[in-house]
Structure formats: C-alpha cells, structure tokens
Write a protein that holds these residues in place. Structure first.
Motif, PDB file in Angstrom:
ATOM      1  N   ALA A 125       0.756  -1.159  -0.075  1.00  0.00           N
ATOM      2  CA  ALA A 125      -0.041  -0.120   0.028  1.00  0.00           C
ATOM      3  C   ALA A 125       1.019   1.159  -0.006  1.00  0.00           C
ATOM      4  O   ALA A 125       1.976   1.385   0.627  1.00  0.00           O
ATOM      5  N   PRO A 126       0.535   2.350  -0.983  1.00  0.00           N
ATOM      6  CA  PRO A 126       1.437   3.545  -0.860  1.00  0.00           C
ATOM      7  C   PRO A 126       1.580   4.194   0.310  1.00  0.00           C
ATOM      8  O   PRO A 126       2.495   4.809   0.777  1.00  0.00           O
ATOM      9  N   TRP A 127       0.413   4.110   1.080  1.00  0.00           N
ATOM     10  CA  TRP A 127       0.363   4.980   2.606  1.00  0.00           C
ATOM     11  C   TRP A 127       0.040   4.017   3.678  1.00  0.00           C
ATOM     12  O   TRP A 127      -0.866   3.136   3.386  1.00  0.00           O
ATOM     13  N   LEU A 128       0.569   4.169   4.895  1.00  0.00           N
ATOM     14  CA  LEU A 128       0.278   3.495   6.040  1.00  0.00           C
ATOM     15  C   LEU A 128      -0.224   4.878   6.747  1.00  0.00           C
ATOM     16  O   LEU A 128       0.687   5.717   7.226  1.00  0.00           O
ATOM     17  N   VAL A 129      -1.439   4.546   7.585  1.00  0.00           N
ATOM     18  CA  VAL A 129      -1.868   5.932   8.313  1.00  0.00           C
ATOM     19  C   VAL A 129      -2.519   5.405   9.817  1.00  0.00           C
ATOM     20  O   VAL A 129      -3.137   4.254   9.696  1.00  0.00           O
ATOM     21  N   VAL A 130      -1.409   5.714  10.483  1.00  0.00           N
ATOM     22  CA  VAL A 130      -1.506   5.069  12.052  1.00  0.00           C
ATOM     23  C   VAL A 130      -2.203   6.241  12.770  1.00  0.00           C
ATOM     24  O   VAL A 130      -1.755   7.512  13.203  1.00  0.00           O
ATOM     25  N   ALA A 131      -3.335   5.900  13.374  1.00  0.00           N
ATOM     26  CA  ALA A 131      -4.173   6.848  14.303  1.00  0.00           C
ATOM     27  C   ALA A 131      -3.388   6.397  15.747  1.00  0.00           C
ATOM     28  O   ALA A 131      -3.739   5.350  16.157  1.00  0.00           O
ATOM     29  N   PHE A 132      -3.083   7.404  16.321  1.00  0.00           N
ATOM     30  CA  PHE A 132      -2.590   7.316  17.833  1.00  0.00           C
ATOM     31  C   PHE A 132      -3.574   8.202  18.767  1.00  0.00           C
ATOM     32  O   PHE A 132      -4.160   9.141  18.080  1.00  0.00           O
ATOM     33  N   LYS A 133      -4.006   7.682  20.001  1.00  0.00           N
ATOM     34  CA  LYS A 133      -4.857   8.300  20.721  1.00  0.00           C
ATOM     35  C   LYS A 133      -3.863   9.076  21.808  1.00  0.00           C
ATOM     36  O   LYS A 133      -2.739   8.440  22.115  1.00  0.00           O
ATOM     37  N   LYS A 134      -4.473  10.294  22.106  1.00  0.00           N
ATOM     38  CA  LYS A 134      -3.769  11.042  23.299  1.00  0.00           C
ATOM     39  C   LYS A 134      -4.573  10.989  24.539  1.00  0.00           C
ATOM     40  O   LYS A 134      -5.479  11.760  24.405  1.00  0.00           O
ATOM     41  N   ILE A 135      -3.987  10.189  25.380  1.00  0.00           N
ATOM     42  CA  ILE A 135      -4.662  10.176  26.684  1.00  0.00           C
ATOM     43  C   ILE A 135      -4.397  11.446  27.315  1.00  0.00           C
ATOM     44  O   ILE A 135      -5.604  11.792  28.088  1.00  0.00           O
ATOM     45  N   TYR A 136      -3.537  12.211  27.327  1.00  0.00           N
ATOM     46  CA  TYR A 136      -3.458  13.567  27.680  1.00  0.00           C
ATOM     47  C   TYR A 136      -2.595  14.372  26.824  1.00  0.00           C
ATOM     48  O   TYR A 136      -1.842  13.666  25.872  1.00  0.00           O
ATOM     49  N   ASP A 137      -2.723  15.688  26.615  1.00  0.00           N
ATOM     50  CA  ASP A 137      -1.833  16.551  25.922  1.00  0.00           C
ATOM     51  C   ASP A 137      -0.774  17.029  27.028  1.00  0.00           C
ATOM     52  O   ASP A 137      -0.720  17.116  28.101  1.00  0.00           O
ATOM     53  N   LEU A 138       0.284  17.674  26.363  1.00  0.00           N
ATOM     54  CA  LEU A 138       1.484  18.270  27.253  1.00  0.00           C
ATOM     55  C   LEU A 138       1.611  19.547  26.849  1.00  0.00           C
ATOM     56  O   LEU A 138       1.564  19.764  25.620  1.00  0.00           O
ATOM     57  N   ASP A 139       1.135  20.602  27.726  1.00  0.00           N
ATOM     58  CA  ASP A 139       1.495  22.013  27.568  1.00  0.00           C
ATOM     59  C   ASP A 139       2.673  22.404  27.248  1.00  0.00           C
ATOM     60  O   ASP A 139       3.765  21.650  27.473  1.00  0.00           O
ATOM     61  N   GLU A 140       3.059  23.549  26.972  1.00  0.00           N
ATOM     62  CA  GLU A 140       4.288  24.153  26.731  1.00  0.00           C
ATOM     63  C   GLU A 140       5.350  23.915  27.746  1.00  0.00           C
ATOM     64  O   GLU A 140       6.481  23.652  27.770  1.00  0.00           O
TER      65      GLU A 140
END
Ligand code: IYR
Length: 226
Positions: A125-140
């Motif tokens: 397949a020309p592309w693999l798209v991996v969906a990642f989930k973000k349990i939390y975000d990291l601020d600056e």
C-alpha cells in the motif's frame, strides 16, 4: 453576527433546508454507498498523492471529541524503509498472536476472513496511516492536560476516516496488530500517544476477493421505541 454566550464567542450556524423526500433519498443513497465498502487486504502499489491523504486526515479530524480536544494524531507513512520496518515488526507480533496469544475460538471466528500473520499490504500500500490516541496532551511547560472520552473520540474519527477513504474510491483495512507499541518506537512518538488503528490506504489490487459476509438485518442491530 457572533454572540457572546457564557463569556465565549458563538457564531450563527445554518443547516441547508432539504425536503423530506430528499432527506429520505439521501439517507438511502448514503446507506447504499456505505454498504459497498469492504475491508481490503490486497493493494495496488499505485501512488496516492500526499494531498489526498492530507484531505482524508482533515476529514477524520472533523469528528466530534470530548471537550473538543481532538485527542488524536494521524501519522502517514510512505517512506519504504519505514514501511518495511513496520511490516517486519507487525508480522513478528502477529506470528506470536496466531501461535500462542489468540484463543482457538478466536482463530475459528477468523477462519472465514482467511487472515494469517503475513501482512504484505504493509509494504505494498502506498500509505500507512496510523491513528494514535492521546490520553493526555502536554502543554508548553510539559504539564499533563487530561483528555476526555478518548477512545470514543478517536473511534469516531477513525470511522470518519474510513468513510472518507471509501468516498474517495480508495480502500483500507483496520489493521490492529497487538500489542502495537512497536509503532510508537518506530515512529518515535511521545509517551502521551498510543497507537490505536493502522490503516493501509491505496487502490485495490487488480483482482480482489473478499469473504462473502452478510451484514445483520435492521432488526438485529436496532430497537425502536415509538
Ligand atoms: N490482528 C490479527 C488478527 C485479526 C483479528 C481480528 I478481531 C480481525 O477481525 C482480523 C484479524 C490480524 O490482523 O491478522
């Protein structure tokens, strides 16, 4: 005109007015269109422009999410060396799963789908798209900011990704080698991202066979209370 509600700007929103017969027709046609979708495991190596993948990710990213946090990251891979690495690691996990992790019952349930530990589509397949989930975000400052309903939100975004792929005349497959942490390592993702689903995306191979599966009838998937 925008309006301030509880201190935040809200903007007017209008839905296109459609006749009831047209509503009925559209729901029928859309159902028929989605009913044509199948998970495909044999791909053509025909290239797909990067902009197409960008549009698919933008479509997925319109999904509703808990507190509008959009707790996902779609990693799109066309680099052949990375695809080979992913195939090698995925097949190693899959061999282990088919040989010892999956129950006999599970393997029996999969027999009609005819899968095994070999995953050539990960290189073809020309592309693999991996969906990642973000349990939390990291601020600056590196502080954890919790996200809400992460599985539900990412699941909806992935569903919308799949329908966008189908609408574009392309094909995909929800590939979930388990465990998937090899993807975080290969793609060097930060600790707050966990792989959720891997989608090979492209055109189908010239000749494709899919299992002759039937979808459940409406009465098996719904209850109406009128
Ligand atoms: N992840 C394995 C096994 C597999 C599991 C389910 I549930 C499927 O619907 C299909 C396959 C594989 O990709 O072969």
């Amino acid at each position: 005109m925008p309006k301030i509600i509880k201190g935040f700007e809200h903007i007017p929103y209008k839905v296109e007015a459609i006749e009831e017969t047209e509503v009925l027709e559209r729901t029928k046609l859309y159902y028929q269109h989605l009913d044509q979708r199948r998970s495909i495991r044999t791909f053509s190596d025909k290239a797909v422009p990067k902009e197409v993948i960008e549009n698919l990710i933008l479509a997925a990213s319109t999904a509703p999410s808990g507190a509008h946090k959009q707790p996902w990251n779609f990693c799109a891979i066309s680099n052949p060396a990375l695809k080979s690495k992913i195939r090698e690691a995925a097949e190693a996990e899959e061999r282990e799963s088919y040989e010892s992790r999956m129950s006999d019952r599970w393997k029996k349930d999969l027999e009609p789908i005819a899968t095994d530990a070999n995953k050539p589509f990960l290189e073809v397949a020309p592309w693999l798209v991996v969906a990642f989930k973000k349990i939390y975000d990291l601020d600056e400052s590196g502080n954890k900011q919790t996200n809400y309903y992460v599985n539900e939100s990412v699941g909806i975004a992935c569903g919308m990704f799949i329908t966008a792929v189908h609408k574009a005349g392309l094909v995909t497959l929800t590939h979930t080698p388990s465990p998937m942490n090899f993807l975080s390592k290969i793609l060097e993702r930060p600790v707050n991202e966990k792989a959720y689903i891997l989608f090979p995306v492209g055109y189908p191979s010239e000749e494709v066979f899919v299992p002759n599966l039937k979808r459940k009838s409406l009465d098996k998937v719904s209850c109406f209370y009128e």
